[in-house]
Scaffold this motif. Structure first.
Motif, PDB file in Angstrom:
ATOM      1  N   VAL A  99      73.068 -20.149  75.948  1.00  0.00           N
ATOM      2  CA  VAL A  99      72.815 -18.984  76.810  1.00  0.00           C
ATOM      3  C   VAL A  99      74.034 -18.692  77.669  1.00  0.00           C
ATOM      4  CG1 VAL A  99      71.402 -18.098  78.715  1.00  0.00           C
ATOM      5  CG2 VAL A  99      70.312 -19.322  76.804  1.00  0.00           C
ATOM      6  N   GLU A 100      74.678 -19.733  78.150  1.00  0.00           N
ATOM      7  CA  GLU A 100      75.901 -19.538  78.943  1.00  0.00           C
ATOM      8  C   GLU A 100      76.970 -18.830  78.115  1.00  0.00           C
ATOM      9  OE1 GLU A 100      79.451 -22.445  80.512  1.00  0.00           O
ATOM     10  OE2 GLU A 100      77.386 -23.135  80.849  1.00  0.00           O
ATOM     11  N   PHE A 101      77.087 -19.198  76.849  1.00  0.00           N
ATOM     12  CA  PHE A 101      78.098 -18.592  75.981  1.00  0.00           C
ATOM     13  C   PHE A 101      77.847 -17.096  75.755  1.00  0.00           C
ATOM     14  CE2 PHE A 101      78.536 -22.998  73.800  1.00  0.00           C
ATOM     15  CZ  PHE A 101      79.329 -23.449  74.854  1.00  0.00           C
ATOM     16  N   LEU A 102      76.606 -16.655  75.934  1.00  0.00           N
ATOM     17  CA  LEU A 102      76.299 -15.233  75.757  1.00  0.00           C
ATOM     18  C   LEU A 102      77.071 -14.364  76.753  1.00  0.00           C
ATOM     19  CD1 LEU A 102      72.399 -15.269  75.245  1.00  0.00           C
ATOM     20  CD2 LEU A 102      74.170 -15.106  73.476  1.00  0.00           C
ATOM     21  N   SER A 103      77.426 -14.923  77.863  1.00  0.00           N
ATOM     22  CA  SER A 103      78.107 -14.138  78.905  1.00  0.00           C
ATOM     23  C   SER A 103      79.626 -14.180  78.778  1.00  0.00           C
ATOM     24  CB  SER A 103      77.697 -14.664  80.292  1.00  0.00           C
ATOM     25  OG  SER A 103      78.115 -16.010  80.461  1.00  0.00           O
ATOM     26  N   ALA A 109      83.421 -13.450  69.671  1.00  0.00           N
ATOM     27  CA  ALA A 109      83.031 -14.309  68.554  1.00  0.00           C
ATOM     28  C   ALA A 109      82.061 -15.394  69.014  1.00  0.00           C
ATOM     29  CB  ALA A 109      84.266 -14.939  67.917  1.00  0.00           C
ATOM     30  N   MET A 110      82.298 -15.957  70.200  1.00  0.00           N
ATOM     31  CA  MET A 110      81.393 -16.966  70.736  1.00  0.00           C
ATOM     32  C   MET A 110      80.037 -16.347  71.083  1.00  0.00           C
ATOM     33  SD  MET A 110      80.746 -20.063  71.551  1.00  0.00           S
ATOM     34  CE  MET A 110      81.920 -21.254  72.215  1.00  0.00           C
ATOM     35  N   GLN A 111      80.056 -15.139  71.633  1.00  0.00           N
ATOM     36  CA  GLN A 111      78.795 -14.462  71.931  1.00  0.00           C
ATOM     37  C   GLN A 111      77.962 -14.292  70.661  1.00  0.00           C
ATOM     38  OE1 GLN A 111      80.574 -10.917  73.853  1.00  0.00           O
ATOM     39  NE2 GLN A 111      79.291 -11.403  75.629  1.00  0.00           N
ATOM     40  N   PHE A 112      78.635 -13.901  69.607  1.00  0.00           N
ATOM     41  CA  PHE A 112      77.958 -13.690  68.325  1.00  0.00           C
ATOM     42  C   PHE A 112      77.324 -14.987  67.820  1.00  0.00           C
ATOM     43  CE2 PHE A 112      78.009 -13.834  63.698  1.00  0.00           C
ATOM     44  CZ  PHE A 112      77.375 -12.643  63.351  1.00  0.00           C
ATOM     45  N   GLU A 113      78.103 -16.072  67.785  1.00  0.00           N
ATOM     46  CA  GLU A 113      77.609 -17.341  67.268  1.00  0.00           C
ATOM     47  C   GLU A 113      76.461 -17.873  68.114  1.00  0.00           C
ATOM     48  OE1 GLU A 113      78.332 -18.615  64.489  1.00  0.00           O
ATOM     49  OE2 GLU A 113      80.176 -17.577  63.915  1.00  0.00           O
ATOM     50  N   ALA A 114      76.582 -17.775  69.429  1.00  0.00           N
ATOM     51  CA  ALA A 114      75.542 -18.269  70.327  1.00  0.00           C
ATOM     52  C   ALA A 114      74.255 -17.465  70.167  1.00  0.00           C
ATOM     53  CB  ALA A 114      76.034 -18.219  71.767  1.00  0.00           C
ATOM     54  N   ALA A 115      74.402 -16.141  70.079  1.00  0.00           N
ATOM     55  CA  ALA A 115      73.219 -15.284  69.920  1.00  0.00           C
ATOM     56  C   ALA A 115      72.516 -15.572  68.599  1.00  0.00           C
ATOM     57  CB  ALA A 115      73.631 -13.814  70.002  1.00  0.00           C
ATOM     58  N   TRP A 116      73.295 -15.791  67.552  1.00  0.00           N
ATOM     59  CA  TRP A 116      72.716 -16.079  66.240  1.00  0.00           C
ATOM     60  C   TRP A 116      71.966 -17.411  66.273  1.00  0.00           C
ATOM     61  CZ3 TRP A 116      75.989 -15.321  61.156  1.00  0.00           C
ATOM     62  CH2 TRP A 116      75.164 -15.489  60.032  1.00  0.00           C
TER      63      TRP A 116
END
Length: 454
Positions: A99-103, A109-116
């Motif tokens: 969830v932290e990586f979403l921000s 690219a990190m947002q994408f991987e974390a959300a997935w």
């Protein structure tokens, strides 16, 4: 109007149950689902990375590159394995870091991987979905609806909403509606609109769905999108009349009628017909969707090569013939009565039952002249065809229709002729046998017919 929507037999309940199961179905994203991602490495195989190393890299490393690699590997494990280790991921306390990586706006690219990864965790059981929500994922995912990660974020939110009413309401309260509406654009890909429609299904909030622009129908021609939207509309209209009214006010029904007339594929035709069928379970005024030329499609529908389409069409007509005499006349004027009677005599059994309801509803509210027309179309032999079925309810409906026709014949001094017709087609013999039926209502109805008319 009391005849409408009062039939809640087993088939209707089962169908509704199956639709509800489909509605809340949650999905794990596989590699093929997001194969348009700009991340080239998403198609590479996961290397020999141990699970513990992944957890340590995500939760303890301060190296962004290492965190990204481990997050990506976690996502791949969750996406590719037949039985993804969702529980292990939750127990390892990586959800909070994801969830932290979403921000991380500096690292899309990190947002994408974390959300997935979070999407696939949220596709698990309620406890696993709750872990995602309790980690504060929903506001961050809603924020991602406004950037290039919108597809995977929308998918995650759909999974969360699909967990049940409390999660759905939580997502709605966090403000998902406005960004969802803004996602409908002229250049939105068909596959994206399908995912958007599915997410809205899981939100299952009728007022919310109705704010979505229904110009989808005229601007986007994807067969799959139209099918999904029509199923969503069928869920909305399968309820109180105020929901039907909301749909009518959108103006979408005119397009539905066009589809009803011009579509032959059963995959799309089924939900379109279901929506129209649900609408005519409403008030007499709502049933006036007939003014849009709705009945012009029904000769084709009643002759469709799929019995399920025939059954749905006959069910729809049963709610129209439960209406006013002018609505019954519209059915007559479109030459649908001979087709219904033919189905009543020789159709698939499920279609026969719906045709029986349509004819008996007709006999309950028609004018004397309309009943004479019905009698002249061999309705008595057709109704007598169902006098040997096992279902007591259908026998009651059939006997009710026969009684109404005999009463009409009595009024115009044609009772003897109709009784002779019933004798010749074997109807009287069947009714005499029904006097011994174990169902008390069937027994009394058949006894009344014999005593009063014979």
């Amino acid at each position: 109007q009391n005849l409408r929507k009062k039939r809640q037999d087993g088939n209707v309940q089962l169908r509704k149950c199956k639709r509800d199961e489909q509605l809340l179905k949650r999905r794990n994203i596989n590699m093929e689902d997001l194969n348009t991602s700009p991340l080239k490495e998403m198609n590479r195989q996961v290397g020999d990375v141990f699970f513990d190393d992944i957890v340590i890299g995500i939760t303890q490393s301060s190296d962004e590159a290492q965190q990204f690699i481990c997050t990506q590997n976690a996502r791949k494990i969750l996406s590719r394995e037949r039985h993804p280790p969702i529980s292990k991921m939750v127990e390892a306390n990586i959800v909070t870091k994801l969830v932290e990586f979403l921000s991380w706006t500096h690292n899309p690219a990190m947002q994408f991987e974390a959300a997935w990864a979070l999407t696939n965790i949220a596709s698990g059981n309620s406890e696993q979905t709750t872990a995602v929500v309790n980690s504060g994922a929903v506001p961050s995912l809603i924020a991602l609806l406004c950037n290039e990660q919108k597809n995977v974020a929308m998918w995650a939110l759909g999974n969360i909403a699909g967990d049940g009413a409390s999660m759905r309401d939580f997502v709605l309260k966090k403000g998902i509606v406005k960004p969802l509406v803004q996602l409908v654009t002229d250049d939105a890909p068909s596959s994206f609109l399908q995912n958007l429609t599915w997410t809205v299904w899981n939100l299952y909030n009728f007022a919310v769905f109705l704010v979505l622009p229904f110009f989808w129908f005229c601007r986007f021609f994807s067969f799959a999108v139209k099918t999904d939207v029509c199923w969503a509309l069928s869920y909305i209209t399968d309820g109180p009349n105020d929901r039907i009214e909301l749909v009518l006010k959108t103006g979408v029904v005119e397009e539905l009628v066009r589809l009803l007339k011009n579509t032959s594929d059963g995959l799309l035709l089924t939900p379109v017909l279901r929506v129209i069928g649900n609408i005519v379970t409403g008030t007499d005024q709502q049933t006036q969707v007939l003014d849009l030329g709705t009945l012009e499609a029904f000769p084709k529908l009643l002759a469709h090569d799929k019995p399920t389409i025939q059954k749905e069409a006959a069910w729809t007509l049963s709610n129209i013939t439960a209406g006013t005499q002018s609505q019954i006349q519209a059915v007559i004027d479109h030459h649908l009565i001979p087709i219904l009677i033919a189905l009543l005599m020789k159709g698939d059994y499920k279609t026969q039952k719906e045709a029986c309801w349509a004819i008996t509803n007709y006999t309950s509210g028609a004018s004397l002249q309309q009943l004479i027309y019905l009698g002249n179309n061999n309705v008595i032999p057709a109704l007598c065809c169902l006098l040997e079925v096992k279902e007591p309810k259908i026998l009651q409906v059939c006997l009710d229709g026969i009684t109404n026709m005999l009463l009409a014949a009595e009024k115009v001094d044609e009772l003897e002729a109709m009784c002779c017709l019933m004798e010749s087609c074997g109807g009287v013999d069947c009714i005499e046998k029904l006097q011994e039926h174990p169902n008390e209502t069937v027994y009394k109805m058949s006894l009344n017919i014999i005593d009063h008319f014979f």
